[in-house]
Write a protein that holds these residues in place. Sequence first.
Motif, PDB file in Angstrom:
ATOM      1  N   SER A  83       0.826  -1.194   0.000  1.00 16.35           N
ATOM      2  CA  SER A  83       0.000   0.000   0.000  1.00 16.35           C
ATOM      3  C   SER A  83       0.868   1.255   0.000  1.00 16.35           C
ATOM      4  CB  SER A  83      -0.911  -0.004   1.228  1.00 16.35           C
ATOM      5  OG  SER A  83      -1.744   1.121   1.220  1.00 16.35           O
ATOM      6  N   GLY A  84       0.588   2.177  -0.902  1.00 17.27           N
ATOM      7  CA  GLY A  84       1.341   3.422  -0.995  1.00 17.27           C
ATOM      8  C   GLY A  84       2.638   3.296  -1.767  1.00 17.27           C
ATOM      9  N   PHE A  85       2.990   2.093  -2.201  1.00 12.62           N
ATOM     10  CA  PHE A  85       4.232   1.879  -2.946  1.00 12.62           C
ATOM     11  C   PHE A  85       3.952   1.317  -4.335  1.00 12.62           C
ATOM     12  CE2 PHE A  85       8.030  -0.701  -3.996  1.00 12.62           C
ATOM     13  CZ  PHE A  85       8.943   0.331  -4.098  1.00 12.62           C
ATOM     14  N   GLY A  86       3.333   0.133  -4.399  1.00 15.20           N
ATOM     15  CA  GLY A  86       3.031  -0.460  -5.695  1.00 15.20           C
ATOM     16  C   GLY A  86       2.913  -1.959  -5.604  1.00 15.20           C
ATOM     17  N   SER A  87       2.847  -2.602  -6.768  1.00 22.55           N
ATOM     18  CA  SER A  87       2.688  -4.056  -6.780  1.00 22.55           C
ATOM     19  C   SER A  87       3.615  -4.706  -7.795  1.00 22.55           C
ATOM     20  CB  SER A  87       1.241  -4.434  -7.060  1.00 22.55           C
ATOM     21  OG  SER A  87       0.803  -3.907  -8.280  1.00 22.55           O
ATOM     22  N   PHE A  88       3.995  -5.937  -7.459  1.00 23.20           N
ATOM     23  CA  PHE A  88       4.830  -6.769  -8.312  1.00 23.20           C
ATOM     24  C   PHE A  88       3.950  -7.888  -8.858  1.00 23.20           C
ATOM     25  CE2 PHE A  88       7.530  -4.906  -5.113  1.00 23.20           C
ATOM     26  CZ  PHE A  88       8.660  -4.516  -5.814  1.00 23.20           C
ATOM     27  N   PHE A  89       4.112  -8.217 -10.139  1.00 25.01           N
ATOM     28  CA  PHE A  89       3.322  -9.267 -10.760  1.00 25.01           C
ATOM     29  C   PHE A  89       4.027  -9.733 -12.018  1.00 25.01           C
ATOM     30  CE2 PHE A  89       2.021  -5.184 -12.318  1.00 25.01           C
ATOM     31  CZ  PHE A  89       1.813  -5.341 -13.674  1.00 25.01           C
ATOM     32  N   LYS A  90       3.542 -10.842 -12.595  1.00 21.69           N
ATOM     33  CA  LYS A  90       4.119 -11.265 -13.866  1.00 21.69           C
ATOM     34  C   LYS A  90       3.130 -10.969 -14.979  1.00 21.69           C
ATOM     35  CE  LYS A  90       3.168 -16.253 -14.032  1.00 21.69           C
ATOM     36  NZ  LYS A  90       3.806 -17.565 -13.991  1.00 21.69           N
ATOM     37  N   LYS A  91       3.685 -10.664 -16.138  1.00 23.09           N
ATOM     38  CA  LYS A  91       2.879 -10.231 -17.273  1.00 23.09           C
ATOM     39  C   LYS A  91       3.246 -11.090 -18.480  1.00 23.09           C
ATOM     40  CE  LYS A  91       1.982  -5.908 -19.732  1.00 23.09           C
ATOM     41  NZ  LYS A  91       2.364  -4.494 -19.784  1.00 23.09           N
ATOM     42  N   LYS A  92       2.245 -11.440 -19.257  1.00 24.43           N
ATOM     43  CA  LYS A  92       2.467 -12.264 -20.436  1.00 24.43           C
ATOM     44  C   LYS A  92       2.759 -11.377 -21.639  1.00 24.43           C
ATOM     45  CE  LYS A  92       0.357 -16.272 -22.567  1.00 24.43           C
ATOM     46  NZ  LYS A  92      -0.861 -17.076 -22.585  1.00 24.43           N
ATOM     47  N   ARG A  93       3.869 -11.650 -22.291  1.00 23.80           N
ATOM     48  CA  ARG A  93       4.204 -10.963 -23.536  1.00 23.80           C
ATOM     49  C   ARG A  93       3.847 -11.878 -24.695  1.00 23.80           C
ATOM     50  NH1 ARG A  93       8.285  -6.653 -23.521  1.00 23.80           N
ATOM     51  NH2 ARG A  93       7.420  -5.290 -21.939  1.00 23.80           N
ATOM     52  N   ALA A  94       3.121 -11.373 -25.640  1.00 18.14           N
ATOM     53  CA  ALA A  94       2.678 -12.161 -26.786  1.00 18.14           C
ATOM     54  C   ALA A  94       3.846 -12.447 -27.732  1.00 18.14           C
ATOM     55  CB  ALA A  94       1.581 -11.415 -27.527  1.00 18.14           C
ATOM     56  N   GLN A  95       3.680 -13.472 -28.539  1.00 21.29           N
ATOM     57  CA  GLN A  95       4.660 -13.794 -29.572  1.00 21.29           C
ATOM     58  C   GLN A  95       4.728 -12.624 -30.545  1.00 21.29           C
ATOM     59  OE1 GLN A  95       4.434 -17.712 -31.375  1.00 21.29           O
ATOM     60  NE2 GLN A  95       4.635 -16.775 -33.380  1.00 21.29           N
TER      61      GLN A  95
END
Length: 93
Positions: free
Chosen positions: A45-57
């Motif tokens: 909270s107040g900083f941000g979030s980490f996550f994984k993201k899918k990059r398309a071919q």
Amino acid sequence: MTKSEVILAISRKTRLNKENIKATIDELMSIIQQATVENKRVYFSGFGSFFKKKRAQKIGRNINKNEAMVVEERYIPCFQPSKVFKEEIKASG
């Protein structure tokens, strides 16, 4: 700012042992990394979030050989700053 500098800054502000701070930071990064690998979003909270993201071919280019190549679909780690964090950066000029 390097990890060592962060540890030193925390140690100066909290007067805690640098070895304990280093171990805590190492464990925090490990937990964030493992959660992200498991497709869990880690939010501060107040900083941000980490996550994984899918990059398309996509079609890329090998500039050494000047030929097209296929870059396969993949996942990348991402960080999204919170609105509060973005506003602080914007206000700092």
